[in-house]
Motif scaffolding. Sequence first.
Motif, PDB file in Angstrom:
ATOM      1  N   PRO A 193       0.806  -1.230   0.000  1.00 61.74           N
ATOM      2  CA  PRO A 193       0.000   0.000   0.000  1.00 61.74           C
ATOM      3  C   PRO A 193       0.836   1.276   0.000  1.00 61.74           C
ATOM      4  N   GLU A 194       2.060   1.228   0.538  1.00 62.06           N
ATOM      5  CA  GLU A 194       2.884   2.443   0.620  1.00 62.06           C
ATOM      6  C   GLU A 194       3.386   2.898  -0.751  1.00 62.06           C
ATOM      7  N   LEU A 195       3.410   2.023  -1.744  1.00 60.60           N
ATOM      8  CA  LEU A 195       3.931   2.377  -3.062  1.00 60.60           C
ATOM      9  C   LEU A 195       3.065   3.426  -3.764  1.00 60.60           C
ATOM     10  N   GLY A 196       1.744   3.367  -3.546  1.00 55.70           N
ATOM     11  CA  GLY A 196       0.848   4.323  -4.196  1.00 55.70           C
ATOM     12  C   GLY A 196       1.051   5.742  -3.732  1.00 55.70           C
ATOM     13  N   LYS A 197       1.463   5.940  -2.461  1.00 50.89           N
ATOM     14  CA  LYS A 197       1.700   7.286  -1.961  1.00 50.89           C
ATOM     15  C   LYS A 197       3.073   7.811  -2.384  1.00 50.89           C
ATOM     16  N   ILE A 198       4.030   6.920  -2.565  1.00 52.62           N
ATOM     17  CA  ILE A 198       5.375   7.352  -2.954  1.00 52.62           C
ATOM     18  C   ILE A 198       5.420   7.725  -4.434  1.00 52.62           C
ATOM     19  N   ILE A 199       4.814   6.911  -5.305  1.00 53.23           N
ATOM     20  CA  ILE A 199       4.827   7.137  -6.757  1.00 53.23           C
ATOM     21  C   ILE A 199       3.436   7.591  -7.179  1.00 53.23           C
ATOM     22  N   THR A 200       3.309   8.827  -7.608  1.00 50.09           N
ATOM     23  CA  THR A 200       2.011   9.375  -8.035  1.00 50.09           C
ATOM     24  C   THR A 200       1.790   9.256  -9.541  1.00 50.09           C
ATOM     25  N   ASP A 201       2.865   9.165 -10.314  1.00 53.72           N
ATOM     26  CA  ASP A 201       2.724   9.047 -11.768  1.00 53.72           C
ATOM     27  C   ASP A 201       2.269   7.637 -12.127  1.00 53.72           C
ATOM     28  N   THR A 203       2.262   6.000 -15.084  1.00 50.23           N
ATOM     29  CA  THR A 203       3.184   5.227 -15.926  1.00 50.23           C
ATOM     30  C   THR A 203       4.334   4.655 -15.112  1.00 50.23           C
ATOM     31  N   ALA A 204       4.904   5.498 -14.251  1.00 50.46           N
ATOM     32  CA  ALA A 204       6.015   5.024 -13.413  1.00 50.46           C
ATOM     33  C   ALA A 204       5.541   3.948 -12.433  1.00 50.46           C
ATOM     34  N   TYR A 205       4.319   4.085 -11.944  1.00 52.98           N
ATOM     35  CA  TYR A 205       3.779   3.091 -11.003  1.00 52.98           C
ATOM     36  C   TYR A 205       3.645   1.721 -11.671  1.00 52.98           C
ATOM     37  N   ILE A 206       3.096   1.722 -12.893  1.00 53.64           N
ATOM     38  CA  ILE A 206       2.895   0.454 -13.598  1.00 53.64           C
ATOM     39  C   ILE A 206       4.233  -0.186 -13.961  1.00 53.64           C
ATOM     40  N   ARG A 207       5.199   0.614 -14.429  1.00 58.97           N
ATOM     41  CA  ARG A 207       6.493   0.053 -14.813  1.00 58.97           C
ATOM     42  C   ARG A 207       7.274  -0.435 -13.585  1.00 58.97           C
ATOM     43  N   THR A 208       7.052   0.203 -12.446  1.00 53.34           N
ATOM     44  CA  THR A 208       7.700  -0.263 -11.214  1.00 53.34           C
ATOM     45  C   THR A 208       7.177  -1.636 -10.799  1.00 53.34           C
ATOM     46  N   ILE A 209       5.868  -1.822 -10.932  1.00 53.03           N
ATOM     47  CA  ILE A 209       5.274  -3.127 -10.600  1.00 53.03           C
ATOM     48  C   ILE A 209       5.811  -4.198 -11.543  1.00 53.03           C
ATOM     49  N   MET A 210       5.923  -3.861 -12.845  1.00 52.50           N
ATOM     50  CA  MET A 210       6.428  -4.831 -13.805  1.00 52.50           C
ATOM     51  C   MET A 210       7.883  -5.224 -13.510  1.00 52.50           C
ATOM     52  N   ALA A 211       8.678  -4.252 -13.070  1.00 49.29           N
ATOM     53  CA  ALA A 211      10.088  -4.552 -12.801  1.00 49.29           C
ATOM     54  C   ALA A 211      10.294  -5.248 -11.460  1.00 49.29           C
ATOM     55  N   MET A 212       9.448  -4.934 -10.486  1.00 49.08           N
ATOM     56  CA  MET A 212       9.665  -5.423  -9.129  1.00 49.08           C
ATOM     57  C   MET A 212       8.971  -6.750  -8.859  1.00 49.08           C
ATOM     58  N   GLY A 213       7.700  -6.854  -9.229  1.00 50.75           N
ATOM     59  CA  GLY A 213       6.933  -8.043  -8.840  1.00 50.75           C
ATOM     60  C   GLY A 213       6.469  -7.901  -7.410  1.00 50.75           C
ATOM     61  N   THR A 214       6.799  -8.832  -6.562  1.00 47.91           N
ATOM     62  CA  THR A 214       6.464  -8.727  -5.143  1.00 47.91           C
ATOM     63  C   THR A 214       7.427  -7.770  -4.443  1.00 47.91           C
ATOM     64  N   ARG A 215       7.015  -7.262  -3.272  1.00 49.96           N
ATOM     65  CA  ARG A 215       7.808  -6.254  -2.587  1.00 49.96           C
ATOM     66  C   ARG A 215       9.115  -6.820  -2.010  1.00 49.96           C
ATOM     67  N   GLU A 216       9.201  -8.131  -1.850  1.00 49.88           N
ATOM     68  CA  GLU A 216      10.436  -8.712  -1.320  1.00 49.88           C
ATOM     69  C   GLU A 216      11.596  -8.557  -2.295  1.00 49.88           C
ATOM     70  N   LYS A 217      11.279  -8.405  -3.604  1.00 49.97           N
ATOM     71  CA  LYS A 217      12.325  -8.269  -4.619  1.00 49.97           C
ATOM     72  C   LYS A 217      12.741  -6.823  -4.856  1.00 49.97           C
ATOM     73  N   GLU A 232      13.677   6.061  -5.512  1.00 49.42           N
ATOM     74  CA  GLU A 232      14.063   4.644  -5.466  1.00 49.42           C
ATOM     75  C   GLU A 232      14.421   4.224  -4.039  1.00 49.42           C
ATOM     76  N   GLU A 233      15.136   5.076  -3.317  1.00 53.04           N
ATOM     77  CA  GLU A 233      15.486   4.758  -1.935  1.00 53.04           C
ATOM     78  C   GLU A 233      14.250   4.661  -1.048  1.00 53.04           C
ATOM     79  N   LYS A 234      13.289   5.568  -1.256  1.00 50.27           N
ATOM     80  CA  LYS A 234      12.061   5.521  -0.465  1.00 50.27           C
ATOM     81  C   LYS A 234      11.287   4.227  -0.725  1.00 50.27           C
ATOM     82  N   VAL A 235      11.246   3.802  -1.998  1.00 50.49           N
ATOM     83  CA  VAL A 235      10.523   2.571  -2.336  1.00 50.49           C
ATOM     84  C   VAL A 235      11.165   1.371  -1.643  1.00 50.49           C
ATOM     85  N   LYS A 236      12.484   1.312  -1.658  1.00 50.37           N
ATOM     86  CA  LYS A 236      13.172   0.161  -1.049  1.00 50.37           C
ATOM     87  C   LYS A 236      13.026   0.169   0.472  1.00 50.37           C
TER      88      LYS A 236
END
Length: 524
Positions: A193-201, A203-217, A232-236
């Motif tokens: 749930p925290e990813l939606g507040k960090i990334i507001t764009d 396009t960037a949100y969708i591409r982040t999900i595609m690159a990351m998968g689950t949050r453990e990765k 990127e640091e905030k997301v990690k």
Amino acid sequence: MLVLFETSAGYAVFKLLDEQKLQKVDNLFEDFESSEKASKVVQLKNFLKFADSADALQGTVTLNEGKLSKPLKKLLKKVFAEEAHEKLAVWDAKLGSTIRDKLGIQCVSNTAVGELMRCIKSQVEGLIPGLQEKELTAMSLGLGHNLARYKLKFSPDKVDTMIVQAISLLDDIDKELNNYVMRTREWYGWHFPELGKIITDNTAYIRTIMAMGTREKAVNTDFSEILPEDVEEKVKEAAEISMGSEIADEDILNIHHLCDQIIELMDYRAQLNEYLTNRMAAIAPNLTILVGELIGARLIAHAGSLINLAKHPASTIQILGAEKALFRALKTRHATPKFGMLYHAQLVSQTSAKNKGKVSRMLAAKAALACRYDALGEETTTDMGINNRAKLASRVSLIETGFSDRISGKGKTMARFERYEGPSEVKQYFAAADNTLPSSTKRKFDESFEAPAAKKIKIEDDGEVTKEKKKKKKHLVQEVKTEAEEAVEVKTEPEVPEMETEAQGPSSEKKKKKKKKKEKAEDE
């Protein structure tokens, strides 16, 4: 005189036997009531038949453009080689000037020639041997269809139906993209749930999900091509302490499929937007310069076509898209809307709220001219749109700032603004010069004394003005006090007791009587 007559079957050259017939064209139709009578007036000199429908189409197109085709040029050279002294009567004056320039043949084109052409057309089957009425009708119909089809193929950029469909599809794609992205945020939000507040764009949100998968990765994933370093640091960091629930591999696979669909839609939307921009630049370039390609396309789609939009007045273009608000205002007798789709235009959106109505009215007037120029002009250029855009920009800056950059006429414009905004200077009234009471002292008012002229002060601050007024009041009060003290010290002539007696009244007389009685009693 020779007559050039064009038919759907070919070119015909007739010889006018009696040129005096052109002087009395009012009764010329009587000589063409039958083919026998018509043959006594004109006689066929030569006839060049078209080889096929393509040849007929090419010849007709060149005639419409006022040009001279090669077969017609050969025919005229052949005919005038025998009769070089004759004149040539043609229907189109532009074609006649072309023949005169290229072949040196003197051409005639007037109302009398036009009436002669109509009379020849009524009896053309009898004047040209071997030409039947049914064949001529079929040839005319086929040539008309080919000519219409050629005009559509020749200018496919003028078909504004593509713009209407493209802008409608673009709006539909935007709605679908919005729904898909919101569904993805809600779906993946259960896991991170925290990813939606960090990334507001989106396009960037969708591409982040595609690159990351689950949050453990997220810790081992490189987001340098998608996100900035700080994000990127905030997301990690958020992935390590996230409070989201765990999801299975099958769930993340379906989320990836949805993300693939969203990215494909985004790419197609960008391609469609570029196509719409190019199409608007070809069909309505001046309107595009004034209001932009998206607003111009929406105006054309709302009106139905560019021709329908060109028929609208500027007042209608101004409120296109606000019909509900207009009729509601008319029904409830409230203020009508000042703008519709033009509210999103760049010139209107950049102005302040109080000037939006004025700017939208000016923009609608120029947009109406641009639509008519684009729809009905033969040669469409962007000069008018560029000039009107520059005029509107300068006018908007003048309205917003209140000042003009022009050297000529600047004083008049400044005076016009000061007339409504108030002057920058005020005059102060000198109240000490108003004293009209007679002086009680022997001093007489010096006639050579002149009251000080009215002073002009600039209004810089209200506090400074009030301080100056208080100082002047104190000074005036001190002057009045000194004059009163001097009047008490100086003894005046008998005018003073007269004034005093008048001012004392009956109470002073009683006091005098009492004093007299006391003196008499003491004497006794």
